[in-house]
Scaffold this motif. Sequence first.
Motif, PDB file in Angstrom:
ATOM      1  N   ILE A 174       0.848  -1.208   0.000  1.00 15.67           N
ATOM      2  CA  ILE A 174       0.000   0.000   0.000  1.00 15.67           C
ATOM      3  C   ILE A 174       0.876   1.248   0.000  1.00 15.67           C
ATOM      4  O   ILE A 174       0.663   2.182  -0.771  1.00 15.67           O
ATOM      5  CB  ILE A 174      -0.933  -0.018   1.226  1.00 15.67           C
ATOM      6  CG1 ILE A 174      -1.965  -1.125   1.052  1.00 15.67           C
ATOM      7  CG2 ILE A 174      -1.619   1.331   1.398  1.00 15.67           C
ATOM      8  CD1 ILE A 174      -2.905  -1.253   2.206  1.00 15.67           C
ATOM      9  N   LEU A 175       1.894   1.235   0.874  1.00 15.30           N
ATOM     10  CA  LEU A 175       2.763   2.416   0.957  1.00 15.30           C
ATOM     11  C   LEU A 175       3.490   2.657  -0.365  1.00 15.30           C
ATOM     12  O   LEU A 175       3.621   3.805  -0.813  1.00 15.30           O
ATOM     13  CB  LEU A 175       3.762   2.221   2.092  1.00 15.30           C
ATOM     14  CG  LEU A 175       4.618   3.433   2.421  1.00 15.30           C
ATOM     15  CD1 LEU A 175       3.746   4.579   2.875  1.00 15.30           C
ATOM     16  CD2 LEU A 175       5.639   3.110   3.472  1.00 15.30           C
ATOM     17  N   ALA A 176       3.932   1.580  -1.006  1.00 17.09           N
ATOM     18  CA  ALA A 176       4.650   1.733  -2.277  1.00 17.09           C
ATOM     19  C   ALA A 176       3.731   2.315  -3.349  1.00 17.09           C
ATOM     20  O   ALA A 176       4.147   3.150  -4.158  1.00 17.09           O
ATOM     21  CB  ALA A 176       5.218   0.393  -2.735  1.00 17.09           C
ATOM     22  N   ILE A 177       2.462   1.884  -3.347  1.00 19.17           N
ATOM     23  CA  ILE A 177       1.538   2.392  -4.359  1.00 19.17           C
ATOM     24  C   ILE A 177       1.227   3.863  -4.105  1.00 19.17           C
ATOM     25  O   ILE A 177       1.251   4.689  -5.029  1.00 19.17           O
ATOM     26  CB  ILE A 177       0.254   1.528  -4.382  1.00 19.17           C
ATOM     27  CG1 ILE A 177       0.593   0.120  -4.866  1.00 19.17           C
ATOM     28  CG2 ILE A 177      -0.792   2.151  -5.280  1.00 19.17           C
ATOM     29  CD1 ILE A 177      -0.485  -0.897  -4.617  1.00 19.17           C
ATOM     30  N   VAL A 178       0.972   4.216  -2.831  1.00 16.79           N
ATOM     31  CA  VAL A 178       0.736   5.628  -2.508  1.00 16.79           C
ATOM     32  C   VAL A 178       1.971   6.447  -2.880  1.00 16.79           C
ATOM     33  O   VAL A 178       1.867   7.539  -3.453  1.00 16.79           O
ATOM     34  CB  VAL A 178       0.398   5.789  -1.003  1.00 16.79           C
ATOM     35  CG1 VAL A 178       0.333   7.256  -0.620  1.00 16.79           C
ATOM     36  CG2 VAL A 178      -0.924   5.125  -0.682  1.00 16.79           C
ATOM     37  N   GLY A 179       3.143   5.893  -2.593  1.00 18.04           N
ATOM     38  CA  GLY A 179       4.384   6.603  -2.882  1.00 18.04           C
ATOM     39  C   GLY A 179       4.598   6.805  -4.370  1.00 18.04           C
ATOM     40  O   GLY A 179       5.021   7.876  -4.804  1.00 18.04           O
ATOM     41  N   VAL A 180       4.289   5.790  -5.169  1.00 20.81           N
ATOM     42  CA  VAL A 180       4.585   5.882  -6.591  1.00 20.81           C
ATOM     43  C   VAL A 180       3.649   6.883  -7.275  1.00 20.81           C
ATOM     44  O   VAL A 180       4.025   7.543  -8.239  1.00 20.81           O
ATOM     45  CB  VAL A 180       4.542   4.489  -7.249  1.00 20.81           C
ATOM     46  CG1 VAL A 180       3.181   4.158  -7.805  1.00 20.81           C
ATOM     47  CG2 VAL A 180       5.591   4.386  -8.350  1.00 20.81           C
ATOM     48  N   ILE A 181       2.432   7.034  -6.745  1.00 23.18           N
ATOM     49  CA  ILE A 181       1.548   8.074  -7.280  1.00 23.18           C
ATOM     50  C   ILE A 181       2.108   9.439  -6.907  1.00 23.18           C
ATOM     51  O   ILE A 181       2.005  10.403  -7.665  1.00 23.18           O
ATOM     52  CB  ILE A 181       0.116   7.888  -6.736  1.00 23.18           C
ATOM     53  CG1 ILE A 181      -0.449   6.562  -7.231  1.00 23.18           C
ATOM     54  CG2 ILE A 181      -0.797   9.029  -7.166  1.00 23.18           C
ATOM     55  CD1 ILE A 181      -1.736   6.147  -6.579  1.00 23.18           C
ATOM     56  N   ASN A 182       2.724   9.509  -5.735  1.00 27.29           N
ATOM     57  CA  ASN A 182       3.256  10.781  -5.258  1.00 27.29           C
ATOM     58  C   ASN A 182       4.557  11.186  -5.931  1.00 27.29           C
ATOM     59  O   ASN A 182       4.872  12.371  -5.968  1.00 27.29           O
ATOM     60  CB  ASN A 182       3.483  10.703  -3.750  1.00 27.29           C
ATOM     61  CG  ASN A 182       2.441  11.465  -2.997  1.00 27.29           C
ATOM     62  OD1 ASN A 182       2.509  12.677  -2.917  1.00 27.29           O
ATOM     63  ND2 ASN A 182       1.442  10.774  -2.491  1.00 27.29           N
ATOM     64  N   ILE A 183       5.342  10.213  -6.427  1.00 29.23           N
ATOM     65  CA  ILE A 183       6.665  10.559  -6.952  1.00 29.23           C
ATOM     66  C   ILE A 183       6.594  11.604  -8.064  1.00 29.23           C
ATOM     67  O   ILE A 183       7.294  12.631  -7.995  1.00 29.23           O
ATOM     68  CB  ILE A 183       7.426   9.295  -7.401  1.00 29.23           C
ATOM     69  CG1 ILE A 183       7.940   8.569  -6.161  1.00 29.23           C
ATOM     70  CG2 ILE A 183       8.601   9.639  -8.295  1.00 29.23           C
ATOM     71  CD1 ILE A 183       8.679   7.298  -6.477  1.00 29.23           C
ATOM     72  N   PRO A 184       5.732  11.413  -9.101  1.00 28.35           N
ATOM     73  CA  PRO A 184       5.687  12.477 -10.117  1.00 28.35           C
ATOM     74  C   PRO A 184       5.200  13.803  -9.546  1.00 28.35           C
ATOM     75  O   PRO A 184       5.704  14.868  -9.946  1.00 28.35           O
ATOM     76  CB  PRO A 184       4.714  11.940 -11.170  1.00 28.35           C
ATOM     77  CG  PRO A 184       4.039  10.781 -10.555  1.00 28.35           C
ATOM     78  CD  PRO A 184       4.916  10.257  -9.484  1.00 28.35           C
ATOM     79  N   ILE A 185       4.266  13.752  -8.590  1.00 28.35           N
ATOM     80  CA  ILE A 185       3.759  15.002  -8.004  1.00 28.35           C
ATOM     81  C   ILE A 185       4.892  15.702  -7.253  1.00 28.35           C
ATOM     82  O   ILE A 185       5.102  16.905  -7.400  1.00 28.35           O
ATOM     83  CB  ILE A 185       2.576  14.709  -7.060  1.00 28.35           C
ATOM     84  CG1 ILE A 185       1.456  14.004  -7.833  1.00 28.35           C
ATOM     85  CG2 ILE A 185       2.053  15.991  -6.439  1.00 28.35           C
ATOM     86  CD1 ILE A 185       0.285  13.588  -6.990  1.00 28.35           C
ATOM     87  N   ILE A 186       5.645  14.918  -6.474  1.00 33.63           N
ATOM     88  CA  ILE A 186       6.781  15.497  -5.752  1.00 33.63           C
ATOM     89  C   ILE A 186       7.773  16.086  -6.749  1.00 33.63           C
ATOM     90  O   ILE A 186       8.233  17.218  -6.616  1.00 33.63           O
ATOM     91  CB  ILE A 186       7.463  14.427  -4.879  1.00 33.63           C
ATOM     92  CG1 ILE A 186       6.553  14.009  -3.730  1.00 33.63           C
ATOM     93  CG2 ILE A 186       8.789  14.947  -4.320  1.00 33.63           C
ATOM     94  CD1 ILE A 186       7.061  12.833  -2.932  1.00 33.63           C
ATOM     95  N   LYS A 187       8.065  15.297  -7.802  1.00 35.02           N
ATOM     96  CA  LYS A 187       9.066  15.715  -8.776  1.00 35.02           C
ATOM     97  C   LYS A 187       8.661  17.032  -9.441  1.00 35.02           C
ATOM     98  O   LYS A 187       9.449  17.971  -9.510  1.00 35.02           O
ATOM     99  CB  LYS A 187       9.222  14.616  -9.824  1.00 35.02           C
ATOM    100  CG  LYS A 187      10.487  14.760 -10.635  1.00 35.02           C
ATOM    101  CD  LYS A 187      10.672  13.573 -11.549  1.00 35.02           C
ATOM    102  CE  LYS A 187      11.475  13.966 -12.773  1.00 35.02           C
ATOM    103  NZ  LYS A 187      12.486  14.988 -12.562  1.00 35.02           N
ATOM    104  N   TYR A 188       7.374  17.102  -9.893  1.00 39.34           N
ATOM    105  CA  TYR A 188       6.960  18.319 -10.576  1.00 39.34           C
ATOM    106  C   TYR A 188       6.858  19.496  -9.627  1.00 39.34           C
ATOM    107  O   TYR A 188       7.209  20.622  -9.992  1.00 39.34           O
ATOM    108  CB  TYR A 188       5.646  18.094 -11.330  1.00 39.34           C
ATOM    109  CG  TYR A 188       5.896  17.328 -12.600  1.00 39.34           C
ATOM    110  CD1 TYR A 188       6.689  17.901 -13.606  1.00 39.34           C
ATOM    111  CD2 TYR A 188       5.440  16.050 -12.784  1.00 39.34           C
ATOM    112  CE1 TYR A 188       6.980  17.190 -14.751  1.00 39.34           C
ATOM    113  CE2 TYR A 188       5.726  15.334 -13.925  1.00 39.34           C
ATOM    114  CZ  TYR A 188       6.492  15.908 -14.908  1.00 39.34           C
ATOM    115  OH  TYR A 188       6.796  15.204 -16.040  1.00 39.34           O
TER     116      TYR A 188
END
Lengths: 260, 71, 234
Positions: A174-188
């Motif tokens: 669950i944490l990995a999935i939440v994180g992977v959705i967040n990675i592009p948001i964090i990056k941008y």
Amino acid sequence: MKYIFDRLRWPDGLRRLWHRMGSPRWFYETTGPWVPWLAAAAALLIGVGTVWGLAYAPPDYLQGDSFRIIYIHVPAAYLAQAGYILMAICGVVLLVWRMKLADMVMATVAPIGAAFTFLALATGSIWGKPTWGTYWIWDARITSVLILLFLYLGIMGLRRAIERPEAAGRACAILAIVGVINIPIIKYSVDWWMTLHQPATFSVTSAPAMPPIMWLPLLLNVLGFNLLFAVSVIQGTRTEVLLRERRTRWVTDLCRQERA
Amino acid sequence: MNFDSFGEFLAMGGHGFYVWWSYLLTAVVVSWILVWPLWRRRRFFEEQRGRLRRADALGQQTEVESNAPET
Amino acid sequence: MTAPLASEPSLWVLFRGQLRRDLKLAFGQPSELANPLAFFVVVITLFPLGVSPEPGVLSGMAPGVLWIAALLATLLGLEALFRRDRDDGTLEQMVLRAQPLYLPVVARMLAHWMVTGLPLTLLAPLLGGMLNLAPEARLPLMLGLALGTPVLVLLGGVGAALTVGLRTGGVLLALLVLPLFVPVLILGVSAAELASSGLDPAGPLLWLAAGASFAITAVPFAIAAALRIGVETG
């Protein structure tokens, strides 16, 4: 998702392969012979790429010889992100199909991905000293990689904290999935916050600005590091399989054979 | 060859310290990544070997979960 | 999933009941309610003492200080979010009900936001005044907090649900959720900073609104899944 997947018409062979892939024993026995070949190919590619990059590629007209760090920095940074995405994919497979093997891969990738993230940060920081005159600068890319490292550490900490392996695996998924959705948001958001950064070196859409004699060794090293990553993930997963299946007959038999 | 002598190669146009540090660090981290699972695996086999030897010496059936998946 | 029986309450009644219960419980313990707010004020007091009481310096860092304090105050309240429900068995009841877990989770998070995020939002302009925040940045700051704190509470809820059964929850929880808070922090602070330098803060605020709607739609599913794991295996 599983509903849709089960109702699609897959060729029989593919469906059988998918179900067999869920078996840790199948993975252990199939991947064993691959490892030496993959390792040899990785060593060859990295060897040629590194020697070429260090000794034969011409120096950068602006940064001089310090740019040679790129031949390890870019593969490491790329694998740092790829590792997290791989974990999230394994997380989806684990949650949807309850495939134990996916959890074993996920558990193995976390420290390896974290190691590459650390490597990307460290080499970037060392490279920063001759380029920017300081080891640390709050550049957009460095900052996102640092946050990625925190995400990896969080996943590793969560797995360590939960005692039962099945619960730990699903929580990490669950944490990995939440994180992977967040990675592009964090990056941008970080990019937008700090527009002061070099453009990405290795973009797929536009031709690289470097001449071939400079980017060919980089390509070799990226391929080589990919294989290296595969080797370490396969090896780690094989060990993880043995540890988690140690009570089954085939692992006990394997231990007896090892003894003989 | 881009460099005229081995000394120049080591110096990296004055940036040798940074370049070699990066490559050394990478070598250390990568070898750790590769060696760690092998070491864990060897330790596992040693442990299991000890367990099996003890079980055999006692003449016991090694306990194996009968409901564990076999495939 | 079984079809709901005739005797089972409708989803709306369930939602309202959960919300009312959580709010009643929260107001039943005023100290727990007040502590994050007091923390928020105390942290903000430390900045003029630790950095500089100079009005010019303060107004420059006010948006960032307010946002980071809000972030930490939210984090502080998270650990207890599901703990009591788990200890007295309410959480198991919630998970075992035939209805989807989504609505009770939304109600739980809404109640938590109403006692943490909302007071922080209302308190922010006052503290902003104490930090010499530019008057035209007050509204964007409040709007940003109003849109951003629900996202913080929801993302934090995932972390709280994942660590609900653990003894070493606190520090791990911070490590899990703080990196996920980064985009909210950046957008919220930029909205206030843009406004205080006389520019239009609509861009980051709209992004925050988009993020909030996405988080409200999607994140409760992750919280529900995490709670199921905690209950089934813990």
